[in-house]
Every structure is written in structure tokens, then in C-alpha cells.
Design a protein around this motif. Structure first.
Motif, PDB file in Angstrom:
ATOM      1  N   ASP A   1       0.847  -1.200   0.000  1.00  0.00           N
ATOM      2  CA  ASP A   1       0.000   0.000   0.000  1.00  0.00           C
ATOM      3  C   ASP A   1       0.878   1.244   0.000  1.00  0.00           C
ATOM      4  OD1 ASP A   1      -2.185  -1.720   0.392  1.00  0.00           O
ATOM      5  OD2 ASP A   1      -1.776  -1.748   2.546  1.00  0.00           O
ATOM      6  N   GLU A   2       2.009   1.109   0.692  1.00  0.00           N
ATOM      7  CA  GLU A   2       2.886   2.265   0.808  1.00  0.00           C
ATOM      8  C   GLU A   2       4.325   1.782   0.748  1.00  0.00           C
ATOM      9  OE1 GLU A   2       2.223   4.462   4.430  1.00  0.00           O
ATOM     10  OE2 GLU A   2       3.757   5.946   3.918  1.00  0.00           O
ATOM     11  N   GLU A   3       5.110   2.495  -0.026  1.00  0.00           N
ATOM     12  CA  GLU A   3       6.505   2.102  -0.158  1.00  0.00           C
ATOM     13  C   GLU A   3       7.383   3.266   0.314  1.00  0.00           C
ATOM     14  OE1 GLU A   3       7.374  -0.609  -2.875  1.00  0.00           O
ATOM     15  OE2 GLU A   3       9.384   0.061  -3.393  1.00  0.00           O
ATOM     16  N   ILE A   4       8.321   2.971   1.208  1.00  0.00           N
ATOM     17  CA  ILE A   4       9.198   4.013   1.731  1.00  0.00           C
ATOM     18  C   ILE A   4      10.625   3.657   1.348  1.00  0.00           C
ATOM     19  CG2 ILE A   4      10.065   5.076   3.855  1.00  0.00           C
ATOM     20  CD1 ILE A   4       7.170   4.378   4.990  1.00  0.00           C
ATOM     21  N   ASP A   5      11.244   4.543   0.618  1.00  0.00           N
ATOM     22  CA  ASP A   5      12.599   4.283   0.138  1.00  0.00           C
ATOM     23  C   ASP A   5      13.588   4.436   1.297  1.00  0.00           C
ATOM     24  OD1 ASP A   5      14.897   3.926  -1.292  1.00  0.00           O
ATOM     25  OD2 ASP A   5      14.872   5.923  -2.226  1.00  0.00           O
ATOM     26  N   ALA A   6      14.256   3.330   1.634  1.00  0.00           N
ATOM     27  CA  ALA A   6      15.248   3.373   2.712  1.00  0.00           C
ATOM     28  C   ALA A   6      16.641   3.071   2.169  1.00  0.00           C
ATOM     29  CB  ALA A   6      14.870   2.378   3.812  1.00  0.00           C
ATOM     30  N   SER A   7      16.804   3.209   0.857  1.00  0.00           N
ATOM     31  CA  SER A   7      18.111   2.860   0.278  1.00  0.00           C
ATOM     32  C   SER A   7      19.180   3.820   0.800  1.00  0.00           C
ATOM     33  CB  SER A   7      18.050   2.870  -1.254  1.00  0.00           C
ATOM     34  OG  SER A   7      17.513   4.081  -1.702  1.00  0.00           O
ATOM     35  N   GLY A   8      20.302   3.256   1.143  1.00  0.00           N
ATOM     36  CA  GLY A   8      21.394   4.040   1.718  1.00  0.00           C
ATOM     37  C   GLY A   8      21.175   4.359   3.189  1.00  0.00           C
ATOM     38  N   GLN A   9      20.057   3.859   3.745  1.00  0.00           N
ATOM     39  CA  GLN A   9      19.762   4.148   5.154  1.00  0.00           C
ATOM     40  C   GLN A   9      19.800   2.877   6.002  1.00  0.00           C
ATOM     41  OE1 GLN A   9      15.999   6.261   4.373  1.00  0.00           O
ATOM     42  NE2 GLN A   9      16.962   8.087   5.273  1.00  0.00           N
ATOM     43  N   PHE A  10      19.688   3.060   7.293  1.00  0.00           N
ATOM     44  CA  PHE A  10      19.812   1.959   8.246  1.00  0.00           C
ATOM     45  C   PHE A  10      18.528   1.853   9.070  1.00  0.00           C
ATOM     46  CE2 PHE A  10      23.852   3.339   6.854  1.00  0.00           C
ATOM     47  CZ  PHE A  10      24.609   2.174   6.745  1.00  0.00           C
TER      48      PHE A  10
END
Ligand SMILES: [Zn+2]
Length: 384
Positions: free
Chosen positions: A38-47
Motif C-alpha cells: 500500500d505504501e513504499e518508503i525508500d530506505a536505500s542508503g539508510q539503516f
């Protein structure tokens, strides 16, 4: 379903690249999330790390120079302040707090308010009122009790209110004028009575203890955690390691006073004593590390210049004193959750509560990464 995609998961079980999928307040998968969420949160490069657990706060206090001032505040004022403090802690990435002393049912009611969604805040675990000897440390907001029978009754009153932990005072405060090291207050028999009475409801016990004798009394009595532990010597550390007694170091409580100093309006005698206590505390840290004392993070947030919004600085202070970044993470997540008796808190794993922080830097490389979370997730909701 909500997916935090492309990040690196960091918790006490290790580091791995994984998506984290969340639904109904729980983590439902850690790994490749291929579904169309339903919802996508970009966490690329994050921890992506677990939210922090603070095992020692005071919700009714807000870091003012003289905490005694709150004595004259109404219950409603204390409650509004607690609500504000909960918001500050949550913004800082703290998703569970343990309140170790407030008048009446203030902190227990805060726990209920958060649980019911009346307040947005960290999960609250609370002790109700501190059990303290007549005239002892913090008696103005504690339940005074003397002797085994009275102490048991005082503990049972807190349990009846729904306390999740029982907090007592094994010594005085370091900063009381005249007293040097925090002399013993409740004696060993009274501390045993605390543990006995708490065992009936299987809740943990916490003892405020600065002086060496009081620390040992508490450990021998079977208390679950020593709070502060300023003058812990080698023998006390070994006793704690042996019995599995947690140490909650509350570095920020000490540093708040030392760093603010007399120019902030703290009496000179108090600053001088805090300086001496700081040296003893640094030695205690060495003893604890040498002996292998289990450590749970706790700040005593609310005490002078020790704000709820600054809780993550405690990890940096612990690392400055020789704890590894990995051990600091454990202290602030799985160890604190274990001390509080919480299941499903402190790791990023399928089936656990979706209490998370998303950080821009790896907290195992840079412990200050905890101090500026990019996102905070509580019960699956992105609250910041
Ligand atoms: Zn405290």
C-alpha cells in the motif's frame, strides 16, 4: 502493508540488507518484499534499526535546573508535561520508556493513554510511586515505608495500581548537601521485602543506588537492576555479573549537571560533588566492563539538563566510556527490553512490534547516528 525498501537492517542479531514490511503495527517480514505494498518508503542508503528503549525516565520532570519546583505543580500540569515529554522522546527515536517514579498514578495513566491511542508516544512501562524510607531520597514524590511489613504493603499498593516494575531507594542521592556518597537507606531486609512482594506479580525491581554498600545490599537482596551505581567497586561489579543484575548507568543524569555547571544556576556544592561522582562513575564503568555486568540503557531523563529529547546521547556517553557500538545498541534495545520484561521489542524481526528508527548513518560506525533519526516508526505508523 507498508514496506521500507532497500535499507540495511541493524539490530542486536546482526546487520543485513533487507526490506522491512509492516502491517497492523507488527513487522510481517524482513527480507525481499516483492508484494505491491500500500505504501513504499525508500530506505536505500539508510539503516533500519529498532526504536530505543530507555529503562529510566521521569515523565513529570522536564530537565529544569531545580526539579523540586515541580513539587508545587498541580496533577494536571504534571500530566501535560508528561505528554509533552513523551512527544519529545518519540521524536528522538525512543519507542519505549520506563518511568521510575511519579506521584500517584500519573505515569501508569500515561501508559494507559498511550496504549489506548489517546496520546502519541513511546510505550510506557511504569512503577507508580517509589518506595522510599521515611524522609529518604525523593520522599516528596514517593511512598514512605519503614520495616519489612510496611515496605511490603507499599509495594503491594503499587502492584494493585498496575505497576509493571517496583522502584525503591537503596541509598540517598549523590547531590544531597552534606551526604558524600549516597548512604544506605532501605536496608537489606527491606530490599528483600521489595523483591519478595514484587515476585508475587512477577514484576522486576529497580533500586536507586549510588553508594557501594547500598549497591551491594540491593544486589544481595535480588533486585533486578541497579540504577546509577555511581560508586560500584570491583566486588560489587563481580557480584552483579554473578547474579545477572542489570546496571542502568544513567550517564546523562551526571553529565547534565557537570556540563551545565554553576552558570546554569546549579549550586556550587552540587557541581563539585557531581564532578567527584563523575570520576567514580567512570571507574564503575571500567569495573562493569571488566566483570561483564549486563547493561541496560537508562538516562534518568527529566533530571536537570537531561531532556527527554536528548535520550540518544546516552549511547554516545556509554561508547565514550569504552562500551562498543554493538554493546551500546544491545544495551538500548534487547537488554533494556529484557530488563523490562517485554517480548517482541528490541529487534527488527518478523512477528515483533513495528517500533523502528531509520538512520542516515550506520550506528555501529558512528554512535551519534542515533541522535538524528530520519524517521521514527511507532506501532507501524511513521510518526516522524
Ligand atoms: Zn530517577
Amino acid at each position: 502493508m507498508k514496506v521500507f525498501r532497500g535499507g540495511t537492517v541493524v539490530d542486536a542479531t546482526g546487520v543485513r540488507d533487507a526490506d522491512v514490511a509492516v502491517e497492523d503495527g507488527e513487522i510481517v517480514s524482513v527480507g525481499d518484499a516483492s508484494d505491491d505494498p500500500d505504501e513504499e518508503i525508500d530506505a536505500s542508503g539508510q539503516f533500519v534499526a529498532p526504536g530505543l528503549v530507555d529503562a529510566h525516565v521521569h515523565l513529570m520532570m522536564d530537565g529544569r535546573a531545580d526539579p523540586g519546583e515541580v513539587d508545587s505543580d498541580s496533577e494536571a500540569t504534571l500530566a501535560y508535561r508528561a505528554a509533552a515529554n513523551l512527544g519529545d522522546a518519540l521524536d528522538a527515536g525512543v519507542t519505549t520508556v520506563r518511568d521510575l517514579g511519579a506521584p500517584g498514578s500519573l505515569a501508569l495513566d500515561a501508559a494507559t493513554a498511550v496504549e489506548r491511542g489517546v496520546l502519541e508516544g513511546p510505550r510506557v512501562v511504569a512503577c507508580g510511586e517509589n518506595v522510599v524510607m521515611t524522609g529518604g531520597h525523593g520522599h516528596w514524590f514517593g511512598r514512605e515505608a519503614d520495616g519489612v511489613a510496611e515496605v511490603k504493603k507499599a509495594v503491594r499498593e503499587q502492584l494493585k495500581r498496575g505497576a509493571d516494575v517496583v522502584k525503591c531507594m537503596a541509598t540517598g542521592g549523590v547531590l544531597t548537601e552534606g551526604a558524600l556518597t549516597g548512604a544506605p537507606e532501605l536496608d537489606e531486609a527491606e530490599l528483600e521485602a521489595v523483591v519478595d512482594a514484587a515476585n508475587a506479580k512477577r514484576v522486576p525491581t529497580a533500586a536507586h543506588a549510588h553508594g557501594t554498600a547500598g549497591i551491594k545490599n540491593a544486589v544481595r537482596a535480588g533486585i533486578s537492576s541497579v540504577e546509577h551505581g555511581t560508586f560500584m567497586d570491583r566486588e560489587a561489579a563481580e557480584l552483579m555479573a554473578d547474579r545477572g543484575t542489570y546496571w542502568v548507568p544513567t550517564a546523562k543524569a551526571l553529565y547534565g549537571i557537570v556540563e551545565a555547571g554553576t552558570e546554569a544556576g546549579i549550586p556550587e556544592f552540587a557541581v563539585r560533588k557531581a564532578e567527584a561522582a563523575k570520576d567514580a562513575w567512570a571507574e564503575a564503568f571500567d569495573h562493569a566492563l571488566d566483570a561483564g555486568v549486563p547493561i541496560a540503557m537508562g538516562t534518568d531523563a527529566g533530571t536537570p539538563f537531561n531532556h527527554h529529547g536528548d535520550i540518544p546521547e546516552e549511547l554516545e556517553l556509554m561508547v565514550d566510556h569504552g562500551l562498543s557500538e554493538e554493546a551500546a545498541l544491545e544495551a538500548a534495545t534487547v537488554n533494556a527490553a529484557d530488563l523490562l520484561g517485554l517480548d517482541g521489542v528490541g529487534t527488527v524481526a518478523e512477528g515483533t512490534h513495528a517500533d523502528l528508527v531509520v538512520l542516515d548513518a550506520d550506528p555501529l560506525d558512528d554512535v551519534t547516528a542515533w541522535q538524528s533519526p530520519a524517521r521514527v516508526v511507532r506501532r507501524g505508523t511513521v510518526v516522524r
